[in-house]
Design an enzyme around this catalytic site. Structure first.
Site, short mmCIF file in Angstrom:
data_model
loop_
_atom_site.label_atom_id
_atom_site.label_comp_id
_atom_site.label_asym_id
_atom_site.label_seq_id
_atom_site.Cartn_x
_atom_site.Cartn_y
_atom_site.Cartn_z
N GLY A 145 -14.90 16.54 -34.31
CA GLY A 145 -15.73 17.76 -34.24
C GLY A 145 -16.04 18.32 -35.62
N SER B 149 -19.15 18.13 -37.11
CA SER B 149 -20.58 18.37 -37.32
C SER B 149 -20.86 19.83 -37.61
CB SER B 149 -21.36 17.93 -36.07
OG SER B 149 -20.78 18.47 -34.90
N SER C 190 -20.06 14.90 -30.96
CA SER C 190 -20.37 14.38 -29.62
C SER C 190 -21.84 14.56 -29.27
CB SER C 190 -19.48 15.05 -28.56
OG SER C 190 -19.73 16.42 -28.49
N ASP D 166 -17.13 11.09 -27.81
CA ASP D 166 -16.57 12.19 -27.01
C ASP D 166 -15.05 11.96 -26.98
OD1 ASP D 166 -15.51 13.73 -24.96
OD2 ASP D 166 -17.26 13.48 -23.66
N ASN E 66 -9.62 18.41 -34.38
CA ASN E 66 -10.24 19.74 -34.44
C ASN E 66 -11.20 20.02 -33.29
OD1 ASN E 66 -11.56 22.16 -35.98
ND2 ASN E 66 -13.24 20.71 -35.65
N SER F 63 -4.63 27.48 -31.56
CA SER F 63 -5.24 28.81 -31.66
C SER F 63 -4.14 29.84 -31.42
CB SER F 63 -6.32 28.97 -30.59
OG SER F 63 -6.71 30.33 -30.47
N TYR G 284 -8.61 27.63 -21.72
CA TYR G 284 -8.59 27.36 -23.17
C TYR G 284 -7.21 27.70 -23.74
CZ TYR G 284 -10.00 28.11 -28.12
OH TYR G 284 -10.10 28.07 -29.49
#
Ligand SMILES: NC(=O)c1ccc[n+]([C@@H]2O[C@H](COP(=O)([O-])OP(=O)(O)OC[C@H]3O[C@@H](n4cnc5c(N)ncnc54)[C@H](OP(=O)(O)O)[C@@H]3O)[C@@H](O)[C@H]2O)c1
Length: 246
Positions: free
Chosen positions: A12, A14, A37, A63, A90, A142, A156
């Site tokens: 991840g 991008s 992805s 993915d 990440n 997190s 999450y």
């Protein structure tokens, strides 16, 4: 240069925290695999920025929740750069939907990308790290996985609590050759938070000691620290970077 010729794969990367991390590693001389992805243009832009910094880089579409795609991504990293020294797990998603309106599919997707994706990438990357007798993995959790109450992101939050647990198990299993740590960011200014209600932002800015959201680069610096020799006696740890929170 702290990471000269190290090969780093950041899932991840991008956009957001992953992109900032890719650029920080490139500034320190690393060869960087940029994973995405969907956001192909953004990923190619990150690769071009890295090349301008005189580092090598490729973008790989994958993915992280799909085992066959993960296996291919790790194999392409090895055929391109011959090794993988550092993996930063990440990639992450969130569905901001109230607790009992959230669907089973949304729950499954969150756990598949955020938690099982880390398992899959680590499983295939650690095999090559063990062959070289060294490696470092950093997982992005997190503060939502530690001490917050936020029913709209219950799935999450569960995924992020799971990452902290998985980090300790991986650190134990892969020691002493591979160190595995985790970062728990608080509020960071990225696309993930672009649709937050104004009222929530106002309240949270009051709750954060430093009175602002963090910048992606401020998480990237923590990731580079955990991957460096400066953190040589750290494994199984969770580093909180949240500007202080009530
Ligand atoms: N922002 C915050 O306040 C905050 C706080 C705590 C923790 N975090 C965590 O930090 C990480 C990065 O968040 P961010 O804020 O930078 O998010 P972001 O700006 O939304 O970026 C998410 C990145 O993950 C990629 N991604 C999403 N699903 C993927 C999949 N299935 N496979 C591979 N890549 C995938 C996206 O690529 P595509 O666009 O190509 O899909 C994108 O590069 C996440 O794990 C997030 O949970 C963020």
């Amino acid at each position: 240069m702290k990471f000269k010729d190290k090969v780093v794969l950041i899932t991840g990367s991008s956009r957001g925290i992953g992109k900032a991390t890719a650029l920080e590693f490139a500034k320190e001389g690393a060869k960087v695999v940029v994973n995405y992805s969907n956001s192909e243009n953004e990923a190619n832009n990150v690769v071009n920025e890295i090349k301008k910094l005189s580092s090598e880089s490729i973008a790989i579409k994958c993915d992280v929740s799909k085992e066959n795609e993960v296996k291919e991504m790790i194999e392409k990293t090895i055929t391109t750069f011959n090794k993988i020294d550092i993996l930063v797990n990440n990639a992450g998603i969130v569905f901001d939907v109230s607790l009992f309106e959230k669907t089973q599919d949304q729950w499954k997707r969150t756990l598949e990308v955020n938690l099982i994706g880390i398992f899959l990438c680590s499983k295939y990357a650690s095999k090559y790290m063990l062959e070289k007798n060294s490696g470092v993995i950093v997982n992005i959790a997190s503060t939502n996985g530690i001490n917050t109450t936020s029913p709209n992101s219950a799935d999450y939050d569960a995924s992020k609590a799971g990452i902290i647990s998985l980090t300790r198990n991986m650190a134990f299993e892969l020691a002493p050759k591979i160190r595995v740590n985790c970062i728990a960011p608080g509020w960071i200014d990225t696309d993930m938070n672009k649709d937050l209600p104004k009222e929530l932002i106002k309240t949270e800015l009051e709750n954060v000691f430093l009175k602002r959201f963090g910048k992606p680069e401020e998480i990237a610096k923590g990731i580079l620290f955990l991957c460096s020799e400066d953190a040589s006696y750290m494994t199984g740890s969770t580093l909180i970077i949240d500007g202080g929170h009530k």
